[in-house]
Scaffold this motif. Sequence first.
Motif, PDB file in Angstrom:
ATOM      1  N   LEU A 158      -2.328  -2.129   6.706  1.00 28.42           N
ATOM      2  CA  LEU A 158      -1.640  -1.349   5.685  1.00 28.42           C
ATOM      3  C   LEU A 158      -0.254  -1.962   5.502  1.00 28.42           C
TER       4      LEU A 158
ATOM      5  N   ASP B 110       1.215  11.170   2.958  1.00 28.61           N
ATOM      6  CA  ASP B 110      -0.205  11.135   3.317  1.00 28.61           C
ATOM      7  C   ASP B 110      -0.311  11.112   4.837  1.00 28.61           C
TER       8      ASP B 110
ATOM      9  N   PHE C  26      -4.919  15.621  15.549  1.00 25.14           N
ATOM     10  CA  PHE C  26      -3.995  16.352  14.685  1.00 25.14           C
ATOM     11  C   PHE C  26      -2.589  16.204  15.289  1.00 25.14           C
TER      12      PHE C  26
ATOM     13  N   VAL D 100       3.148   7.043   4.176  1.00 29.32           N
ATOM     14  CA  VAL D 100       1.939   7.261   4.966  1.00 29.32           C
ATOM     15  C   VAL D 100       2.375   7.549   6.399  1.00 29.32           C
TER      16      VAL D 100
ATOM     17  N   ASP E  86       0.826  -1.216   0.000  1.00 28.51           N
ATOM     18  CA  ASP E  86       0.000   0.000   0.000  1.00 28.51           C
ATOM     19  C   ASP E  86       0.855   1.259   0.000  1.00 28.51           C
TER      20      ASP E  86
ATOM     21  N   SER F 126      -6.183  10.507  13.869  1.00 25.39           N
ATOM     22  CA  SER F 126      -7.201   9.771  14.640  1.00 25.39           C
ATOM     23  C   SER F 126      -7.147   8.274  14.358  1.00 25.39           C
ATOM     24  N   THR F 127      -5.964   7.771  14.155  1.00 17.73           N
ATOM     25  CA  THR F 127      -5.792   6.352  13.826  1.00 17.73           C
ATOM     26  C   THR F 127      -4.679   5.765  14.691  1.00 17.73           C
TER      27      THR F 127
ATOM     28  N   ILE G  78      -2.524  10.584   8.069  1.00 14.98           N
ATOM     29  CA  ILE G  78      -3.784   9.983   8.526  1.00 14.98           C
ATOM     30  C   ILE G  78      -3.864  10.176  10.037  1.00 14.98           C
TER      31      ILE G  78
END
Lengths: 268, 433
Positions: B152, B122, B37, B30, B3, B126-127, B124
């Motif tokens: 991922l 990228d 944030f 990623v 990915d 809140s993960t 991402i």
Amino acid sequence: MTIAVCIKWVNYSGPVESDTPDERFAGFSFADQAALEWALRIAENSSDEVLVLTAGPVGAEAVLRDALSRGAHRAVRIDIDLTSDSSVIARNLVGAMSQPRMVWCGDYSNDRGSGSVPSFIAADLNIDQALGLVALELPENANASFAAVRRLDGGRREQLLISGSAVLSVEGSTVRLRRASLKNTMSASKQEIQVITATGGRMDTPALRPYRPRPRVTLAPIGLTALERVKHITDTSSSKGHGETVHAEPSAAATLILESLRKWGYLP
Amino acid sequence: MTDADIIVVGAGPAGSCAAIAAARSGKRVVLIERGPFPGSKNMYGGVIYPRILDELIPHWFETAPIQRWVVRRSTMVLSDTGALNIDYRSNAWGQAPYNGATAYRPDFDNWLAQQAVAAGADLICSTTVTGLLRDDQGRVCGVSTDRPDGDLTASVVIACDGVNSFLAKQAGLYPTADADNYTLGVKETLSLSKHIIDERFGVRDNQGVDIEILGGTSGVNGGGFIYTNLDTIAVGVVLKLSKLSAQKKRPEDIIAELKRHPAIAPLVEGGQVVEYSAHLIPEAGLEMMPKMVADGLLIAGDAAALCLAAGIWLEGVNFAMASGMYAGQSASAAINANNVSANSLKSYTDRLNKTFVLQDHKKLRKIPHLVLSDRIQHKYPAFVTGVVERMFRVDNPTPKPGVRRIVSQERKKAGIKLSELVRDALTGLKGFG
């Protein structure tokens, strides 16, 4: 057909010390989240597309991407000043929807908004509205009518059967918004968002003002001394009022009552 | 096909610098952050030394969200009632190329992460990364997250998930976890007007002050700090975890006690608490560092215990940024070579060894434990302030005593043996180089 969801980009962080909202602490209310979830559920059982709309500056696109990551198909941002009148915002939102089957909104936003946008949307689209829904039962057939419960003042509830096109606003407690998958979150960050520049002015609404009875002319109190004049105004031992007993048919009695109220100044 | 080429876990200073370096080399990166944030969950207790960014973000100081540039650096030793303050000021530190700065981490870390996004990564948020994915041969080949459909894959994972790194532990790179190696940093941010801060701390415009404190921690091994932001000041303590637990004291009580000290009270008076935060710190330096490389996996920043707590040098963000940058570069080079085995990724630790990141830690390896030792913590503050108190006290008509006599008497009063004093002096001299 399109199911439109209107969400409002607001600041979560409570007191705002700056005039510019801090985008890090912005998002959309639980009520708006519930609206999106209901729309997604209906779309899952139909061939409808979910169109999510918001009004605001570029920063507001964050909530649209969030909605896209959770399953919305298309997103539109109305480029407009956040302090614009609700009717202007509603008219621009309506302009971005093409004959939606339903419009879902949250019952409230986190920034103490007036909650009037859904009503303006319904007026502009000339369709029914069911606002302040606290419970819904969606049928398996997405096109069938469905039951909902609406909140009324004084803790009362109203049961509704909703069919056809309507604007619906829901409370946040009705359903919890699904979590976005990782893949959708990644793809949503690159998905195109249509931007429409706001146009138009205020929606025409009748001027309203609080009811004020017209002034009544009353005679000055009678009496030689101040005490007698005060007693004349305040004394309740004798009748100075408009008490009158009449015998008449209901329609004539009603006419008489209205005439009397008008005469005494209670009606315009 | 994976990915992504590189997954960076954690968008703190280490993670963002890793992402910037890797994305600039053309890799698909990623950057995963568990907070809403970057910087939303981060805190620190002092100064950022961002010069390492010269290499990564030229003219960083023109856009970085800095509160104040530190032009006054003080080291304060506190006894119960006295204070010895060694203060150095250089206005040159307030001009480019600058030295150290204070910043709000939610601002600084977010800015740094946006540089990574601008470089092509990228982001991402809140993960939460919940674990490592491994291929048939046991090599790390991605991460699993708490999102639906949340696996991922990538050629290399760079774990910058902070102190107490679950990924490094899951990979078996932390053999043991010893509470003695950690401190708890606790901080209050106090609101004061800029005018008052400027007056109290003797600064102007965006000049700032950093005060590091030995003593004043209510008998718990550790230290304190005060530093200035534009219209707030931060006051806090760093407490040895095992001692804090054993003494059953509350960190907020210890800060309150520090704020009542006669040397500190005038500085913080009238300040309203606008934020309270706490965070673990990997304090033991080289002695607690994990293995930083495995097949398909690199560890950087606090996750690799790359925090320098060596008495007069208290640095972490610069070590995080540097290690992240080198991790990003090494991961990228390994992918280019089509070999992401531990052996190929070893260029990461080679880079750390050749630079200040590990050289400083090696040089100062004995200092963290020395600074947090019982003798330094509980006997030296009284000894040092006792000596200074008597040196500057004028007891006329009694004539001035000799300095050697004062030192000897105060040493005995503080309960320090001569042999211990000599040994500590030698360790310090050797440690500090």
